[in-house]
Motif scaffolding. Structure first.
Motif, PDB file in Angstrom:
ATOM      1  N   ALA A 218      -7.383  -2.642  16.429  1.00 38.01           N
ATOM      2  CA  ALA A 218      -8.430  -2.211  15.458  1.00 38.01           C
ATOM      3  C   ALA A 218      -9.262  -3.118  14.776  1.00 38.01           C
ATOM      4  O   ALA A 218     -10.212  -3.121  14.308  1.00 38.01           O
ATOM      5  N   ILE A 219      -8.228  -4.145  14.314  1.00 40.58           N
ATOM      6  CA  ILE A 219      -9.108  -5.171  13.389  1.00 40.58           C
ATOM      7  C   ILE A 219      -9.866  -6.393  14.216  1.00 40.58           C
ATOM      8  O   ILE A 219     -10.879  -6.482  14.020  1.00 40.58           O
ATOM      9  N   HIS A 220      -9.225  -6.409  15.538  1.00 44.45           N
ATOM     10  CA  HIS A 220     -10.092  -7.469  16.530  1.00 44.45           C
ATOM     11  C   HIS A 220     -11.465  -7.050  17.092  1.00 44.45           C
ATOM     12  O   HIS A 220     -12.188  -7.874  17.107  1.00 44.45           O
ATOM     13  N   ARG A 221     -11.402  -5.761  17.141  1.00 45.47           N
ATOM     14  CA  ARG A 221     -12.876  -5.029  17.592  1.00 45.47           C
ATOM     15  C   ARG A 221     -14.027  -5.347  16.780  1.00 45.47           C
ATOM     16  O   ARG A 221     -15.090  -5.286  16.954  1.00 45.47           O
TER      17      ARG A 221
ATOM     18  N   THR B 108       0.939  -1.150  -0.053  1.00 41.52           N
ATOM     19  CA  THR B 108      -0.050  -0.198   0.216  1.00 41.52           C
ATOM     20  C   THR B 108       0.831   1.122  -0.054  1.00 41.52           C
ATOM     21  O   THR B 108       0.383   2.258  -0.649  1.00 41.52           O
ATOM     22  N   GLY B 109       1.886   1.265   0.495  1.00 38.10           N
ATOM     23  CA  GLY B 109       2.803   2.599   0.934  1.00 38.10           C
ATOM     24  C   GLY B 109       2.157   3.371   1.964  1.00 38.10           C
ATOM     25  O   GLY B 109       2.261   4.549   2.085  1.00 38.10           O
ATOM     26  N   PHE B 110       1.299   2.953   2.779  1.00 35.95           N
ATOM     27  CA  PHE B 110       0.432   3.810   3.730  1.00 35.95           C
ATOM     28  C   PHE B 110       1.107   3.608   5.082  1.00 35.95           C
ATOM     29  O   PHE B 110       0.864   4.352   6.050  1.00 35.95           O
ATOM     30  N   ALA B 111       2.071   2.833   5.317  1.00 31.68           N
ATOM     31  CA  ALA B 111       3.071   2.864   6.571  1.00 31.68           C
ATOM     32  C   ALA B 111       3.986   4.090   6.798  1.00 31.68           C
ATOM     33  O   ALA B 111       3.955   4.764   5.853  1.00 31.68           O
ATOM     34  N   SER B 112       4.259   4.164   7.764  1.00 28.04           N
ATOM     35  CA  SER B 112       5.249   5.237   8.185  1.00 28.04           C
ATOM     36  C   SER B 112       6.502   5.080   7.512  1.00 28.04           C
ATOM     37  O   SER B 112       7.021   3.920   7.097  1.00 28.04           O
ATOM     38  N   SER B 113       7.682   6.058   7.461  1.00 28.41           N
ATOM     39  CA  SER B 113       8.721   5.962   6.576  1.00 28.41           C
ATOM     40  C   SER B 113       9.723   5.163   7.506  1.00 28.41           C
ATOM     41  O   SER B 113      10.617   4.316   6.927  1.00 28.41           O
ATOM     42  N   THR B 114       9.634   4.845   8.622  1.00 28.36           N
ATOM     43  CA  THR B 114      10.290   3.929   9.736  1.00 28.36           C
ATOM     44  C   THR B 114       9.530   2.579   9.744  1.00 28.36           C
ATOM     45  O   THR B 114      10.082   1.799  10.305  1.00 28.36           O
ATOM     46  N   GLY B 115       8.492   2.346   8.918  1.00 29.18           N
ATOM     47  CA  GLY B 115       7.927   0.896   8.794  1.00 29.18           C
ATOM     48  C   GLY B 115       6.958   0.656   9.733  1.00 29.18           C
ATOM     49  O   GLY B 115       6.418  -0.468   9.974  1.00 29.18           O
ATOM     50  N   GLU B 116       6.656   1.663  10.689  1.00 28.29           N
ATOM     51  CA  GLU B 116       5.436   1.614  11.726  1.00 28.29           C
ATOM     52  C   GLU B 116       4.374   1.617  11.119  1.00 28.29           C
ATOM     53  O   GLU B 116       3.962   2.190  10.125  1.00 28.29           O
ATOM     54  N   ALA B 117       3.191   0.959  11.648  1.00 26.67           N
ATOM     55  CA  ALA B 117       1.946   1.038  11.293  1.00 26.67           C
ATOM     56  C   ALA B 117       1.317   2.517  11.731  1.00 26.67           C
ATOM     57  O   ALA B 117       1.067   2.897  12.583  1.00 26.67           O
ATOM     58  N   SER B 118       1.210   3.275  10.580  1.00 25.24           N
ATOM     59  CA  SER B 118       0.476   4.727  10.836  1.00 25.24           C
ATOM     60  C   SER B 118      -0.727   4.618  11.176  1.00 25.24           C
ATOM     61  O   SER B 118      -1.533   3.670  10.790  1.00 25.24           O
ATOM     62  N   ASP B 119      -1.320   5.831  11.400  1.00 24.52           N
ATOM     63  CA  ASP B 119      -2.649   5.945  11.621  1.00 24.52           C
ATOM     64  C   ASP B 119      -3.580   5.647  10.258  1.00 24.52           C
ATOM     65  O   ASP B 119      -4.538   4.917  10.463  1.00 24.52           O
ATOM     66  N   GLU B 120      -3.010   5.942   9.324  1.00 24.87           N
ATOM     67  CA  GLU B 120      -3.535   5.809   7.869  1.00 24.87           C
ATOM     68  C   GLU B 120      -3.726   4.365   7.562  1.00 24.87           C
ATOM     69  O   GLU B 120      -4.696   3.773   7.191  1.00 24.87           O
ATOM     70  N   ILE B 121      -2.645   3.396   7.719  1.00 26.12           N
ATOM     71  CA  ILE B 121      -2.839   2.134   7.638  1.00 26.12           C
ATOM     72  C   ILE B 121      -3.636   1.314   8.323  1.00 26.12           C
ATOM     73  O   ILE B 121      -4.216   0.414   8.097  1.00 26.12           O
ATOM     74  N   ILE B 122      -3.626   1.760   9.825  1.00 20.28           N
ATOM     75  CA  ILE B 122      -4.466   1.151  10.690  1.00 20.28           C
ATOM     76  C   ILE B 122      -5.884   1.463  10.119  1.00 20.28           C
ATOM     77  O   ILE B 122      -6.743   0.396  10.381  1.00 20.28           O
ATOM     78  N   ARG B 123      -6.110   2.642  10.035  1.00 17.48           N
ATOM     79  CA  ARG B 123      -7.954   2.784   9.626  1.00 17.48           C
ATOM     80  C   ARG B 123      -7.958   2.051   8.467  1.00 17.48           C
ATOM     81  O   ARG B 123      -9.271   1.660   8.147  1.00 17.48           O
TER      82      ARG B 123
ATOM     83  N   TYR C  12      -7.005  -0.862   7.150  1.00 23.26           N
ATOM     84  CA  TYR C  12      -7.205  -2.213   7.330  1.00 23.26           C
ATOM     85  C   TYR C  12      -8.496  -2.237   8.329  1.00 23.26           C
ATOM     86  O   TYR C  12      -9.151  -3.270   8.089  1.00 23.26           O
ATOM     87  N   GLU C  13      -8.707  -1.424   9.361  1.00 26.30           N
ATOM     88  CA  GLU C  13     -10.114  -1.491  10.104  1.00 26.30           C
ATOM     89  C   GLU C  13     -11.053  -1.571   9.351  1.00 26.30           C
ATOM     90  O   GLU C  13     -12.157  -2.040   9.492  1.00 26.30           O
ATOM     91  N   GLU C  14     -11.137  -0.346   8.016  1.00 29.49           N
ATOM     92  CA  GLU C  14     -12.242  -0.437   7.497  1.00 29.49           C
ATOM     93  C   GLU C  14     -12.727  -1.811   6.683  1.00 29.49           C
ATOM     94  O   GLU C  14     -13.869  -2.031   6.404  1.00 29.49           O
ATOM     95  N   ARG C  15     -11.680  -2.491   6.340  1.00 31.34           N
ATOM     96  CA  ARG C  15     -12.007  -3.729   5.836  1.00 31.34           C
ATOM     97  C   ARG C  15     -12.291  -4.661   6.460  1.00 31.34           C
ATOM     98  O   ARG C  15     -13.043  -5.741   6.580  1.00 31.34           O
ATOM     99  N   ALA C  16     -11.887  -4.742   7.860  1.00 37.32           N
ATOM    100  CA  ALA C  16     -12.249  -5.614   9.028  1.00 37.32           C
ATOM    101  C   ALA C  16     -13.885  -5.229   9.229  1.00 37.32           C
ATOM    102  O   ALA C  16     -14.654  -6.071   9.527  1.00 37.32           O
ATOM    103  N   LYS C  17     -14.145  -3.699   9.525  1.00 38.47           N
ATOM    104  CA  LYS C  17     -15.440  -3.481   9.569  1.00 38.47           C
ATOM    105  C   LYS C  17     -16.285  -3.898   8.392  1.00 38.47           C
ATOM    106  O   LYS C  17     -17.594  -4.154   8.803  1.00 38.47           O
ATOM    107  N   GLY C  18     -15.838  -3.901   7.407  1.00 34.25           N
ATOM    108  CA  GLY C  18     -16.742  -4.259   6.282  1.00 34.25           C
ATOM    109  C   GLY C  18     -17.183  -5.785   6.034  1.00 34.25           C
ATOM    110  O   GLY C  18     -17.741  -6.038   5.172  1.00 34.25           O
ATOM    111  N   GLY C  19     -16.548  -6.564   6.809  1.00 34.60           N
ATOM    112  CA  GLY C  19     -16.825  -8.127   6.881  1.00 34.60           C
ATOM    113  C   GLY C  19     -15.834  -8.900   6.556  1.00 34.60           C
ATOM    114  O   GLY C  19     -16.247 -10.126   6.320  1.00 34.60           O
ATOM    115  N   CYS C  20     -14.525  -8.507   6.260  1.00 37.78           N
ATOM    116  CA  CYS C  20     -13.619  -9.429   6.122  1.00 37.78           C
ATOM    117  C   CYS C  20     -13.085 -10.353   7.387  1.00 37.78           C
ATOM    118  O   CYS C  20     -13.198  -9.876   8.353  1.00 37.78           O
ATOM    119  N   GLY C  21     -13.003 -11.628   7.090  1.00 33.29           N
ATOM    120  CA  GLY C  21     -12.683 -12.629   8.208  1.00 33.29           C
ATOM    121  C   GLY C  21     -11.440 -12.580   8.535  1.00 33.29           C
ATOM    122  O   GLY C  21     -11.210 -12.787   9.784  1.00 33.29           O
TER     123      GLY C  21
END
Length: 646
Positions: free
Chosen positions: A92-95, A28-43, A45-54
Motif C-alpha cells: 500500500a505504501i510502495h504504490r 496509534t492503536g489501529f492494529a488488530s488485537s493480535t498485532g497484525e496490520a489491520s485494514d485501518e492501519i494500512i489505510r 499509512y497509505e494516506e500519508r504515503a499518498k499525501g507526499g511522505c518519502g
C-alpha cells in the motif's frame, strides 16, 4: 514558495527516497488485537504515503509478547503470522512511491504491569520510572541475550514482508535506551558498566540484523540526543554514541530527545517553538557522515526547508503534522500551504492514546477512520441542492467543507464579521497562534470549494426559507453558563468570553475567576499581566482535562505570574468587594476579597434555537456546542460525521 531541499531526493544506505520528508513512529492503536496490520492501519499509512511522505516509520512495533507490550492494539513482528498483513502494508505504501521502515521496540520499564497481564515489568536494572511508578525486575544475562534475538527476529519478519528497512528504538527511555544510559543501567555483567558494555545490547542487535538480513538492508537507530534528566545522557555522551553506531555500520541516525521523565521534550505542547532543539541534531550531524533524520516540532514547510538549508539534518521528521493532515507533503509541494491543517499542539492525540483508545486528532476527524470515512467513501449526491449551515465556528466550517465535497450548494451564515466562532476566543491566550492559523486554513478550504459565506448575517428562519434548502445544519455554539446565585447581576461580574474577546478590558483589579478548567486557567494567564488574579475551582484539581505536560507548563507559568489557585471551593454569592464561597467537603462558609468576578464555568446548548428551527424545517441537524458542549475536536468530529450522512 518552492522547497528545493525538502523535495530533493535522498538516500539511506542503498535506498533512494523521493524527498526529505519522514513520518516518524507514533503509536496509534489501529492494529488488530493480535498485532497484525489491520485494514485501518494500512489505510492510515497509505494516506500519508499518498499525501507526499518519502519515508514512513511504523509505530512502536512489538518484538516481545511477554514483556514488550507498549500499548493496546500494537503492531507486532513477533511471529510469522504477522508477515501476510505486513506485505499488504508495504504494498500500500510502495504504490505511492514511498518507503517504509518498521520500528523495533521494547518499552522496558516504561510500561505498565496491567498491559502484561499483571506480570512485573522488566528493565536492565530495578529502577522505577518516576512517571510509571512500578519497580521493574532486572533482566538476567540469559534474558538479555534472548531479547537480542527477538529484535533480530523482528527484523527478519519485516524484511520477509517486503519492508524497506528497520529502525531500532533506542530513544525516549525505552529498553535499548535504558541499557545505553548510565541513569538506568547499573548492571555489573557484560551488559553494564563502561561505555562499551552499556552499548553491547544495541551492538548485538545491529550485528544480528546485519548477519540475518544482509549488508544492504537499511538500519536506522533512534536516539535521545539529551535525556534532560540529572544523571542521564547529555549531548556530549550521544555524540560519542552516534559515532560509535556509525562505526559498526548503521545507515542512519534518527535524533530525538527526552524520556518519560522529561516528557514534554519528546512531544511538545503548543508553547514550545518550532526548531527549539535543532542544535541537538546539528551537533550530531556535524560528527557523523551517515544521514541524520531529526524531529524538531515542525509545523510549517518553510521551517522544514530552513532546517535542511542550515544543515541541521538530512531528513525532517514530521510527526503530528501527518496526524493533522496526511497531505502535508503534497500541499507543500504544490503551493497549497494555505489549506494545510497544522498540528495545534493540544496533545489530544496522546491524551486519548494514554487512555487506552486509538489516537484521535483535534483538527483531523478522519484519522484512523479513513477506511470508512475517507473521500472515496463520500456519497456525492448533493446535486447542487442548497444546504444552509448556520454558524461559522469549527463545527460549522467542517460541516460546510464535507457537504461541499458531496456536491451540495452550501451557504454558511455567520453573524460576526469573520469566521472562527469560539476559535476567535480560544486563540487569544498566549501560545495560541496555531488556533488562528486553523481558522485561516479552514476558511481557505471553504473558498477552494466555492462555499458561499455570508458574514455579518443573522440567520433567521425567514432568511433561510428563501434558500428553499434541502436541509439546515445548526452550529450556533453554546452560551456561557450563568449560575443562579446572589450577586450575578452586579456590574463587576463578567464572562471569560467577554474578557478574551476584548469586550471587557480589566486592569489593576483584584479578580476572582470562577472555574479552573482550560478556559479559566487561560483567562487567568491573560489577566495576570495587569491584575491580581485567583482561580476558584470546586474540584480538587484544576485543568484536569489537559494533557499532563500542557497542564504542568501552564500551571508553572501561572505560578510565575503570581496567580493563586484555590481548589475545593464553590461560589456561593458575589458582593461588591468580595465573594462568598463554601468548602466543597464541609460546606463551611468562607470569603475572600475580590472587586471583579469572571465566570469560566462552561457553556450550555442553545436548545431554544434548535427547537425553533426543527419546527420550521423538516431536515435539521445540530452540531458542536449547539447540541452538546465539548472541545474543538468534538465539534469538528461530530460535524464531519453528521455531514457525511446528511
Amino acid at each position: 514558495m518552492k522547497y528545493e531541499k525538502l523535495f530533493s531526493k535522498g538516500q539511506i544506505g542503498n535506498l533512494q527516497l523521493k524527498n526529505r520528508i519522514v513520518m516518524p513512529a507514533m503509536g496509534t492503536g489501529f492494529a488488530s488485537s493480535t498485532g497484525e496490520a489491520s485494514d485501518e492501519i494500512i489505510r492510515y499509512y497509505e494516506e500519508r504515503a499518498k499525501g507526499g511522505c518519502g519515508l514512513i516509520i511504523t509505530e512502536i512495533t512489538r518484538i516481545d509478547d511477554e514483556t514488550g507490550v507498549g500499548m493496546s492494539n500494537q503492531l507486532s513482528v513477533t511471529s510469522g503470522r504477522h508477515i501476510q498483513r505486513l506485505v499488504r502494508l508495504a504494498d500500500a505504501i510502495h504504490r505511492h512511491d514511498a518507503k517504509v521502515f518498521v520500528q523495533l521496540h521494547h518499552p522496558g520499564r516504561e510500561t505498565y504491569g496491567r498491559l502484561l497481564d499483571g506480570k512485573q515489568i522488566v528493565a536492565p536494572s530495578p529502577i522505577a520510572c518516576k512517571v510509571i511508578g512500578e519497580v521493574p525486575r532486572e533482566l538476567t544475562t540469559a534474558e538479555c541475550e534472548a531479547m537480542v534475538k527477538k529484535f533480530v527476529k523482528g527484523a527478519v519478519i519485516a524484511k520477509t514482508a517486503g519492508i524497506d528497512g528497520v529502525e531500532i528504538h533506542a530513544a525516549h527511555g525505552y529498553l535499548v535506551n535504558q541499557f545505553i544510559s548510565p541513569y538506568t543501567n547499573k548492571r555489573t555483567d557484560k551488559y553494564g558498566g563502561d561505555f562499551f558494555n552499556r552499548m553491547r545490547f544495541v551492538t548485538e542487535i545491529i550485528q544480528g540484523i546485519r548477519f540475518a538480513c544482509g549488508p544492504k538492508f537499511p538500519i536506522s537507530v533512534r536516539i535521545s540526543a539529551d535525556e534532560f534528566i540529572e544523571g542521564g545522557l547529555t549531548l556530549k555522551d550521544t555524540v560519542k554514541i552516534a559515532r560509535y553506531l556509525e562505526s559498526i555500520g548503521i545507515d542512519a541516525i534518527n535524533v530525538s530527545c527526552g524520556t518519560y521523565e522529561s516528557g514534554y521534550t519528546i512531544i511538545e505542547p503548543a508553547c514550545m517553538p518550532e526548531g527549539w532543539k535543532k542544535d541537538l541534531a546539528k551537533t550530531i550531524k556535524a560528527n557523523v557522515k551517515i544521514p541524520v533524520i531529526a524531529v524538531n516540532n515542525i509545523k510549517h514547510p518553510e521551517v522544514a526547508e530552513a532546517l535542511l538549508e542550515e544543515r541541521v539534518c538530512d531528513f525532517v521528521g514530521i510527526g503530528r503534522g501527518h496526524l493533522a493532515d496526511p497531505e502535508w507533503g503534497n500541499k507543500a509541494k504544490y503551493g497549497k500551504e494555505d489549506q494545510l491543517r497544522k498540528c495545534i499542539g493540544c496533545m489530544n492525540c496522546f491524551k486519548i492514546a494514554n487512555a487506552g483508545r486509538p489516537i484521535e486528532c483535534t483538527v483531523n476527524p478522519l484519522i484512523g477512520r479513513e477506511e470508512f470515512l475517507g473521500d472515496d467513501k463520500l456519497i456525492r449526491n448533493g446535486n447542487g441542492r442548497a444546504v444552509a449551515v448556520i454558524g461559522g465556528g469549527p463545527g460549522g466550517m467542517q460541516a460546510a467543507y464535507v457537504l461541499a465535497k458531496r456536491g451540495y450548494k452550501v451557504v454558511l451564515f455567520e453573524k460576526e464579521a469573520s469566521l472562527g466562532g469560539t476559535l476567535n476566543i480560544a486563540d487569544k491566550p498566549p501560545y495560541k497562534k496555531l488556533i488562528t492559523e486553523l481558522i485561516e486554513t479552514m476558511a481557505a478550504q471553504l473558498k477552494a470549494l466555492d462555499v458561499e459565506v455570508r458574514l455579518k448575517t443573522e440567520a433567521t428562519i425567514e432568511t433561510i426559507k428563501k434558500l428553499n434548502p434541502y436541509g439546515v445544519i445548526l452550529a450556533v455554539g453554546g452560551k456561557p453558563i450563568i449560575p443562579n446565585l446572589p450577586g450575578m447581576d452586579r456590574p463587576n461580574v463578567h464572562t471569560a468570553e467577554d474578557v478574551l474577546s476584548g469586550k471587557i478590558v480589566l486592569k489593576d483589579r483584584n479578580i476572582a475567576i470562577i472555574g479552573g478548567g482550560v478556559t479559566g486557567l487561560e483567562t487567568a494567564e491573560v489577566l495576570a499581566k495587569d491584575n491580581k488574579v485567583a482561580v476558584i475551582e470546586m474540584m480538587n484539581e484544576v485543568g484536569a482535562s489537559l494533557y499532563p505536560s500542557v497542564r504542568a507548563l501552564l500551571l508553572k507559568r501561572l505560578n510565575e505570574a503570581g496567580v493563586e489557585i484555590v481548589t475545593g471551593h464553590s461560589l456561593d454569592s458575589i458582593k461588591e468587594e468580595e465573594i462568598v464561597m463554601r468548602v466543597t467537603t464541609t460546606a463551611f462558609e468562607t470569603s475572600r476579597k475580590a472587586d471583579t468576578v469572571v465566570l469560566a464555568i462552561g457553556v450550555k446548548a442553545r436548545k431554544e434555537i434548535v427547537d425553533e428551527f426543527e419546527e420550521a424545517f423538516d431536515k435539521v441537524t445540530s452540531v458542536g456546542d449547539a447540541c452538546k458542549p465539548g472541545l474543538i475536536g468534538d465539534a469538528i468530529k461530530e460535524a464531519n460525521d453528521k455531514a457525511f450522512v446528511f
